[in-house]
Design a protein around this motif. Sequence first.
Motif, PDB file in Angstrom:
ATOM      1  N   GLY A 127       0.794  -1.238   0.000  1.00 51.32           N
ATOM      2  CA  GLY A 127       0.000   0.000   0.000  1.00 51.32           C
ATOM      3  C   GLY A 127       0.821   1.279   0.000  1.00 51.32           C
ATOM      4  N   GLN A 128       2.127   1.160  -0.280  1.00 57.28           N
ATOM      5  CA  GLN A 128       3.006   2.343  -0.238  1.00 57.28           C
ATOM      6  C   GLN A 128       3.722   2.523  -1.568  1.00 57.28           C
ATOM      7  N   GLY A 129       2.995   2.255  -2.644  1.00 60.44           N
ATOM      8  CA  GLY A 129       3.613   2.335  -3.959  1.00 60.44           C
ATOM      9  C   GLY A 129       3.755   3.757  -4.472  1.00 60.44           C
ATOM     10  N   ALA A 130       4.446   3.863  -5.612  1.00 60.77           N
ATOM     11  CA  ALA A 130       4.522   5.125  -6.352  1.00 60.77           C
ATOM     12  C   ALA A 130       4.376   4.731  -7.809  1.00 60.77           C
ATOM     13  N   SER A 131       3.332   5.245  -8.468  1.00 63.40           N
ATOM     14  CA  SER A 131       3.077   4.868  -9.862  1.00 63.40           C
ATOM     15  C   SER A 131       3.163   6.078 -10.772  1.00 63.40           C
ATOM     16  N   GLY A 132       3.805   5.877 -11.919  1.00 59.84           N
ATOM     17  CA  GLY A 132       3.806   6.894 -12.972  1.00 59.84           C
ATOM     18  C   GLY A 132       2.781   6.474 -14.014  1.00 59.84           C
ATOM     19  N   LEU A 133       1.936   7.419 -14.453  1.00 58.15           N
ATOM     20  CA  LEU A 133       0.876   7.080 -15.413  1.00 58.15           C
ATOM     21  C   LEU A 133       0.969   7.947 -16.658  1.00 58.15           C
ATOM     22  N   TYR A 134       0.719   7.314 -17.803  1.00 55.65           N
ATOM     23  CA  TYR A 134       0.656   8.040 -19.074  1.00 55.65           C
ATOM     24  C   TYR A 134      -0.638   7.632 -19.796  1.00 55.65           C
ATOM     25  N   ALA A 135      -1.344   8.629 -20.337  1.00 63.28           N
ATOM     26  CA  ALA A 135      -2.591   8.337 -21.065  1.00 63.28           C
ATOM     27  C   ALA A 135      -2.432   8.695 -22.532  1.00 63.28           C
ATOM     28  N   ASN A 136      -2.931   7.836 -23.420  1.00 64.56           N
ATOM     29  CA  ASN A 136      -2.900   8.212 -24.844  1.00 64.56           C
ATOM     30  C   ASN A 136      -4.025   9.226 -25.126  1.00 64.56           C
ATOM     31  N   ALA A 137      -4.046   9.732 -26.356  1.00 63.34           N
ATOM     32  CA  ALA A 137      -4.930  10.876 -26.679  1.00 63.34           C
ATOM     33  C   ALA A 137      -6.410  10.534 -26.573  1.00 63.34           C
ATOM     34  N   ARG A 138      -6.749   9.246 -26.583  1.00 62.91           N
ATOM     35  CA  ARG A 138      -8.175   8.884 -26.534  1.00 62.91           C
ATOM     36  C   ARG A 138      -8.754   8.806 -25.119  1.00 62.91           C
ATOM     37  N   SER A 140     -10.189  10.220 -21.778  1.00 64.20           N
ATOM     38  CA  SER A 140     -10.853  11.471 -21.363  1.00 64.20           C
ATOM     39  C   SER A 140     -10.358  11.899 -19.980  1.00 64.20           C
ATOM     40  N   GLU A 141     -10.622  13.158 -19.636  1.00 65.48           N
ATOM     41  CA  GLU A 141     -10.264  13.694 -18.317  1.00 65.48           C
ATOM     42  C   GLU A 141     -10.915  12.863 -17.212  1.00 65.48           C
ATOM     43  N   GLU A 142     -12.172  12.494 -17.452  1.00 64.69           N
ATOM     44  CA  GLU A 142     -12.921  11.710 -16.469  1.00 64.69           C
ATOM     45  C   GLU A 142     -12.261  10.338 -16.261  1.00 64.69           C
ATOM     46  N   GLN A 143     -11.814   9.722 -17.364  1.00 62.73           N
ATOM     47  CA  GLN A 143     -11.146   8.420 -17.264  1.00 62.73           C
ATOM     48  C   GLN A 143      -9.811   8.558 -16.527  1.00 62.73           C
ATOM     49  N   LYS A 144      -9.118   9.689 -16.751  1.00 64.06           N
ATOM     50  CA  LYS A 144      -7.855   9.910 -16.040  1.00 64.06           C
ATOM     51  C   LYS A 144      -8.104  10.003 -14.537  1.00 64.06           C
ATOM     52  N   GLN A 145      -9.176  10.694 -14.180  1.00 65.74           N
ATOM     53  CA  GLN A 145      -9.506  10.827 -12.749  1.00 65.74           C
ATOM     54  C   GLN A 145      -9.850   9.476 -12.146  1.00 65.74           C
ATOM     55  N   LEU A 146     -10.548   8.672 -12.933  1.00 69.33           N
ATOM     56  CA  LEU A 146     -10.919   7.340 -12.461  1.00 69.33           C
ATOM     57  C   LEU A 146      -9.655   6.492 -12.238  1.00 69.33           C
ATOM     58  N   ALA A 147      -8.732   6.529 -13.209  1.00 64.12           N
ATOM     59  CA  ALA A 147      -7.486   5.758 -13.086  1.00 64.12           C
ATOM     60  C   ALA A 147      -6.681   6.240 -11.879  1.00 64.12           C
ATOM     61  N   THR A 148      -6.655   7.556 -11.671  1.00 64.09           N
ATOM     62  CA  THR A 148      -5.940   8.104 -10.509  1.00 64.09           C
ATOM     63  C   THR A 148      -6.511   7.515  -9.226  1.00 64.09           C
ATOM     64  N   VAL A 154      -3.125   2.064  -3.957  1.00 61.35           N
ATOM     65  CA  VAL A 154      -1.864   1.436  -3.547  1.00 61.35           C
ATOM     66  C   VAL A 154      -0.729   2.446  -3.398  1.00 61.35           C
ATOM     67  N   GLY A 155      -1.060   3.719  -3.341  1.00 62.69           N
ATOM     68  CA  GLY A 155      -0.002   4.714  -3.089  1.00 62.69           C
ATOM     69  C   GLY A 155      -0.127   5.969  -3.919  1.00 62.69           C
ATOM     70  N   LEU A 156       1.031   6.572  -4.177  1.00 65.64           N
ATOM     71  CA  LEU A 156       1.087   7.866  -4.877  1.00 65.64           C
ATOM     72  C   LEU A 156       0.936   7.687  -6.393  1.00 65.64           C
TER      73      LEU A 156
END
Length: 268
Positions: A127-138, A140-148, A154-156
């Motif tokens: 539960g103390q992870g650190a994840s880097g995320l990248y989204a392709n152009a398709r 949406s902002e809402e989907q990015k918030q959901l993924a966040t 599990v962490g940052l």
Amino acid sequence: MTSQVTFIGAGNMASAIFGGMIEGGYPAEAITATARDTQTLDALASRYGIQTTSDNNVAVEHADVVVLAVKPQVMREVCHELRDSVQRQRPLIVSVAAGLGAETLDTWLGGDMAVIRCMPNTPSLVGQGASGLYANARVSEEQKQLATSLLEAVGLVEWVADETLLEAVTAVSGSGPAYFFLIMEALEDAGKKLGLPADSARRLALQTAYGAASMARESEFEPAELRRRVTSPNGTTERAINSFEDDGLRRLFENATQACATRARELA
Ligand code: NAD
């Protein structure tokens, strides 16, 4: 409305994420996981109350999000198997697999998909992870918030604007836990050389790493300022810090992270 989240692959990383989601209040009935082995699935169903199936296509039928959490070497086969279902359902795809580009995954899934690539690290398992995320152009902002919100279980979470920056994320946080393990190991060995009993040196080294990380996270000051504040002029810490600086510690980190990022690029 709660998003239906399906995990393809129910191993260490997937169970860390859905375990964290459920602990954070996400409804278990909105989570589905698949794996090859039905015994694992039965155990997960009774422990977490999630839906399970060994049929990947059934699992994505009503999914809003599909988290690809199988090993990179079986990913192509899994994507090909899922292609028709995801093209029909069009869920958000989140991959936690190391080294596989968003475009490669998109092609394997038949194209035109919203794909997020995530580079998590092993402390996610506690539960103390650190994840880097990248989204392709398709995506949406809402989907990015959901993924966040899913990955924050599990962490940052840190977003990068350019996919190549995931190589830098790999060099800092993806492989980073091993650097800190190495530092703990070296500090323990150094303590033993100074005469401390082995178990005592280990406990002191580990607690110091944990204490310093906790302080750095909780403090209003940045790490450089915290270091200055514990370094009295002509004191013991100053001697040690000067020794690290004279021996080129910063250059060592720069070289190691560059080597790591280069290797991540070669593997992509
Ligand atoms: P794991 O071996 O623990 O889990 C893999 C799961 O995939 C198992 O449940 C297995 O039954 C399932 N599986 C295999 N073939 C399948 C198929 N055809 N269909 C459905 N399920 C299938 O692996 P892990 O450590 O959880 O790693 C998963 C992914 O996470 C990898 O791509 C890895 O690169 C990434 N990752 C893991 C970590 C980590 O700390 N474990 C860190 C960073 C990234």
